[in-house]
Write an enzyme that holds these catalytic residues in place. Structure first.
Site, mmCIF file in Angstrom:
data_model
loop_
_atom_site.group_PDB
_atom_site.id
_atom_site.type_symbol
_atom_site.label_atom_id
_atom_site.label_comp_id
_atom_site.label_asym_id
_atom_site.label_seq_id
_atom_site.Cartn_x
_atom_site.Cartn_y
_atom_site.Cartn_z
ATOM 1 N N SER A 12 0.812 -1.216 0.000
ATOM 2 C CA SER A 12 0.000 0.000 0.000
ATOM 3 C C SER A 12 0.850 1.272 0.000
ATOM 4 C CB SER A 12 -0.952 -0.003 1.203
ATOM 5 O OG SER A 12 -0.235 -0.153 2.415
ATOM 6 N N TYR A 50 -4.211 -4.108 -1.652
ATOM 7 C CA TYR A 50 -3.641 -3.091 -0.768
ATOM 8 C C TYR A 50 -4.385 -1.762 -0.797
ATOM 9 C CZ TYR A 50 0.275 -6.281 -0.233
ATOM 10 O OH TYR A 50 1.042 -7.380 0.056
ATOM 11 N N GLY A 138 6.981 9.779 8.383
ATOM 12 C CA GLY A 138 6.123 10.763 9.021
ATOM 13 C C GLY A 138 4.685 10.282 9.099
ATOM 14 N N SER A 140 1.420 9.398 8.019
ATOM 15 C CA SER A 140 0.876 9.217 6.668
ATOM 16 C C SER A 140 0.219 7.856 6.527
ATOM 17 C CB SER A 140 2.006 9.340 5.634
ATOM 18 O OG SER A 140 3.122 8.544 6.031
ATOM 19 N N ALA A 142 -1.335 5.374 3.671
ATOM 20 C CA ALA A 142 -1.306 5.190 2.223
ATOM 21 C C ALA A 142 -2.669 5.463 1.600
ATOM 22 C CB ALA A 142 -0.858 3.764 1.899
ATOM 23 N N LYS A 193 6.775 3.856 17.282
ATOM 24 C CA LYS A 193 5.363 4.270 17.407
ATOM 25 C C LYS A 193 4.411 3.127 17.088
ATOM 26 C CE LYS A 193 4.760 4.564 12.793
ATOM 27 N NZ LYS A 193 3.741 3.939 11.947
ATOM 28 N N THR A 250 -1.020 7.075 13.943
ATOM 29 C CA THR A 250 -1.013 5.610 14.004
ATOM 30 C C THR A 250 -1.824 5.076 15.171
ATOM 31 O OG1 THR A 250 1.244 5.716 13.109
ATOM 32 C CG2 THR A 250 0.515 3.603 13.917
#
Length: 336
Positions: A12, A50, A138, A140, A142, A193, A250
């Site tokens: 992805s 994906y 960073g 993000s 997908a 993270k 996340t």
């Protein structure tokens, strides 16, 4: 200026980043090792496993031939799972005939060695087959990049010239890239993270609310910073995009496979069932083990990481583990 870019990894994130590069006018070839997937990208301009309901640009070319993908490339972007990074790097080194900028956008620590991805790339790719290495990382998802949602990330390298090259390569009106010289901090923030996201998802699965999620994110950031600084990172990096930014996106989104995996664990599913049902690599599961062992070696206190390790690898009860963390010895928030 139009550049020739090879993207290694047709998952992805690799696909979404390839779309950004095509959007910016570059000549992009994406490499993967599953022939049916590569055929789908070339013939149907989709990658449905994906990125569901996303139409890929017709200019994006896919191949199963690594040598073909990287031939004459100005830059090569590695977006493969951490556990495959060393093997793909070796393959790249064997067939590379030029000296491209090497970029990676994967997030994790190598099992057993506990090395960062840049360290793996440096070990496996000869200096004659690479210019500087740049980390692209960073907050993000997908799925959001693929529909041109506004996104900001970091390009980190010991070479500011290379970081600025990558910044220009990717930046446009919906995808903004900042530069950073703290490679260690950016990579550690990106990897660790995922552990906290597992915990955040588990709390959600147990029925806890926003207070609990804020607690694990905040104290999780303290753990990330503690280990990162011990590894040589700049502490300020962890309040930036690849620290608190990546942690926030996340730990609180259904797009995050680590959050979803943690949620299922909190609901009482076994780890094997969770991994079987995800259909994609859950980096946090493997990073938890590497970070736990690294913290033990360096005698760094990481109670959340240790608790998640116990749940995943020692089959501890999730609910009891949360209570045990809350009943730990009292201390100051400012204690390192």
């Amino acid at each position: 200026m139009k550049q020739k870019i090879a993207v290694l990894g047709a998952g992805s994130w690799g696909t979404a980043l390839a779309m950004v590069l095509v959007e910016n006018g570059h000549d992009v070839t994406i490499w993967g090792n599953k022939e049916t997937q590569i055929n789908e990208i070339n013939e149907k301009h989709t990658n449905t496993h994906y990125l569901k309901e996303i139409t890929l640009p017709t200019e994006l070319v896919a191949t199963i031939n690594l040598e073909e993908a990287i031939k004459d490339a100005d830059a090569v972007l590695f977006v493969v799972p951490t556990k495959a990074m060393r093997d793909v790097s070796k393959q790249f080194n064997e067939v590379c005939q030029n000296k491209p900028i090497v970029i990676h956008a994967s997030k994790g620590l190598e099992q057993d060695t506990h090395k960062r991805i840049t360290e793996v790339l440096e070990e496996e790719i000869s200096p004659s087959h690479r210019e500087a290495i740049v980390v692209l990382s960073g907050p993000s998802h997908a799925e959001e990049v693929a529909v041109k949602d506004v996104t900001t990330i970091t390009a980190a390298s010991s070479s500011m010239e290379a970081a600025e090259y990558v910044q220009k390569l990717f930046s446009n009106d919906y995808f903004r890239v900042y530069t950073n010289s703290d490679v260690i901090g950016v990579e550690m923030g990106a990897a660790l993270k995922n552990i906290i996201a597992l915990g955040s998802g588990a709390l959600k699965g147990l029925g806890y609310g926003d207070n609990a999620r804020a607690a694990i994110m905040t104290r999780g950031l303290a753990e990330i910073s503690r280990l990162g600084v011990a590894m040589g990172a700049n502490p300020l990096t962890f309040i930036g995009l690849s620290g608190v930014g990546d942690l926030a996106v996340t730990c609180a989104s259904e797009h995050s496979r680590n959050f979803r995996a943690g949620y299922l664990l909190g609901k009482g599913n076994s780890l094997d069932d969770v991994l079987d049902n995800m259909g994609m690599i859950v980096e946090g599961v493997y990073t938890t083990k590497a970070a736990y062992e690294l913290a033990q070696e360096r005698q760094i206190e990481m109670p959340i990481t240790e608790a998640i390790y116990d749940v995943i690898y020692n089959d501890k009860d999730v609910s009891s583990t949360v209570k045990n963390i809350m009943l730990r010895e009292h201390k100051s928030e400012q204690e390192l």
